[in-house]
Design a protein around this motif. Sequence first.
Motif, PDB file in Angstrom:
ATOM      1  N   TYR A   1      37.987  38.844  57.267  1.00  0.00           N
ATOM      2  CA  TYR A   1      39.024  39.608  56.005  1.00  0.00           C
ATOM      3  C   TYR A   1      40.087  40.353  56.670  1.00  0.00           C
ATOM      4  O   TYR A   1      41.133  40.346  56.516  1.00  0.00           O
ATOM      5  CB  TYR A   1      38.087  40.060  55.063  1.00  0.00           C
TER       6      TYR A   1
ATOM      7  N   GLY B   1      43.866  50.892  49.870  1.00  0.00           N
ATOM      8  CA  GLY B   1      42.736  52.055  49.981  1.00  0.00           C
ATOM      9  C   GLY B   1      41.657  51.152  49.021  1.00  0.00           C
ATOM     10  O   GLY B   1      41.919  50.243  48.197  1.00  0.00           O
TER      11      GLY B   1
ATOM     12  N   LEU C   1      43.500  31.681  39.280  1.00  0.00           N
ATOM     13  CA  LEU C   1      42.719  30.786  38.991  1.00  0.00           C
ATOM     14  C   LEU C   1      42.025  30.864  37.293  1.00  0.00           C
ATOM     15  O   LEU C   1      41.423  29.992  36.904  1.00  0.00           O
ATOM     16  CB  LEU C   1      41.538  30.771  40.102  1.00  0.00           C
TER      17      LEU C   1
ATOM     18  N   ALA D   1      41.707  45.047  40.774  1.00  0.00           N
ATOM     19  CA  ALA D   1      43.059  45.920  41.050  1.00  0.00           C
ATOM     20  C   ALA D   1      44.225  45.322  40.170  1.00  0.00           C
ATOM     21  O   ALA D   1      44.884  45.978  39.550  1.00  0.00           O
ATOM     22  CB  ALA D   1      43.607  45.718  42.502  1.00  0.00           C
TER      23      ALA D   1
ATOM     24  N   THR E   1      46.263  28.469  47.661  1.00  0.00           N
ATOM     25  CA  THR E   1      46.225  27.534  48.916  1.00  0.00           C
ATOM     26  C   THR E   1      46.970  26.263  48.709  1.00  0.00           C
ATOM     27  O   THR E   1      46.922  25.498  49.613  1.00  0.00           O
ATOM     28  CB  THR E   1      44.628  27.389  49.155  1.00  0.00           C
TER      29      THR E   1
END
Length: 300
Positions: free
Chosen positions: A158, A186, A35, A15, A51
Amino acid sequence: MSKKRIFFTGGTGKAGKHVVNYLIEQGHKVMNVDLTPLDHPKVDNLIADITDSGQMFNAMSSYTGLDELELGNGVPKFDAVVHFAAVPRILIKPDNETFRVNTFGTYNVIEAAVKLGIKKIIIASSETTYGICFSDGKTDPKVLPLEEDYDVNPMDSYGLSKVVNEKTAQSFQRRSGFDIYALRIGNVIEPHEYTELFPYYFKNPEVRRRNAFCYIDARDLGQIVDLCLEKDGLGYEVFNAGNDHNGAVLPNKELIERFFPNVPISRELEEHEALFSNRKIREVLGFKEQHNWRNYLKWD
Ligand SMILES: NC(=O)c1ccc[n+]([C@@H]2O[C@H](COP(=O)([O-])OP(=O)(O)OC[C@H]3O[C@@H](n4cnc5c(N)ncnc54)[C@H](O)[C@@H]3O)[C@@H](O)[C@H]2O)c1
C-alpha cells in the motif's frame, strides 16, 4: 473563493464523504465517481471504475447530471479532479491487488485529467509513505518530525503504491505544466471517532506509534483540499495533511523518550506539535485547524 466544477473519485468513502460535504458547503459543484453512490442531496454520482482507463476518460468528459442538459452548450469542462478512490490499506485485498488498483487507478485518473486539459489535480497519498505504519516489526523513522522532504521508502504494497502514485503525478506534471498536488493524508478521524477511539489510544499510546501519533480531522481535510483547489501555480507539490497537534496526551518530550529514543530530532518542537508535521500546509496553503481533538474530548 471561486466556485469550481469538481470530478471527485472515492467520495463515498470514510474520508471522501466529509471532504465532498465540505466542498459543497463552500459552493462547489461535485460529481462523485465511485463504485457505490454517496447519499447526499447535492451530489451527482457516477458509478465508474478507476482501473478502467476508458471509463475515466468518458466520465471526465461527461455531464454531472440532468440539470446540465438544460444549459444547451454541450458538456461543461471540469475545473479540477480530486482523486481519493483506492484500496485504503494493506490486508483488505491481496497485496498485488492493492498495488494494482491504486497505481493503475491513479495513472488512469491523472492521465485522463491531463489529456483532457484539466489543470488542477489533487491526489490522496498517505502518511504510510514514511514507512513506519505498515513495516514488519517496530521500525524507527530516519528523523522527526516527519516532513515532506523525507526520502520515503516503505516496505508494504500500500505504502509503495502511494509512492508510485506520487511519482506518476510528478511525471504528468512535468509533461503538462499543470498543478498536481499530492496530500500525504494522516490517520483520518471522523467526528464521532474522538469519543469512540481516542480514550483507548490515550490509555495505550503504544498503539499509535506506527502513525507517529498523527491524525487529521475529516472536516479539516476538507479545508486542506479546498485550499489546494484555490492555490494555483505551485506545479508538483507534496503536502502532509495532518492536524496541528499529536493525537496524544503526552507531550513531545515524553513521547520521544518513550517511543523514539534513538531518532534524530531535526528542529525544536512545541510541547504538543505534531510529529507528523503540518507546517507546510500552514505556511504555503494558509491552513488553519478548526477541529483539534481537545474540542471534543476532555482528558487530564
Ligand atoms: N482513512 C485514512 O486514515 C487514510 C489515511 C491516509 C490516506 N488515505 C487515503 O485517502 C483516500 C480515501 O480513504 P478512505 O479511508 O476514505 O477509504 P475508503 O475505502 O473508505 O474509501 C475509498 C473509496 O474508493 C472507492 N473505490 C475503491 N476502488 C475503486 C475503484 N476501482 N473505482 C472506483 N472507486 C473505487 C470505494 O468504493 C470507496 O468509496 C484513499 O486514497 C486512501 O488511501 C486514507
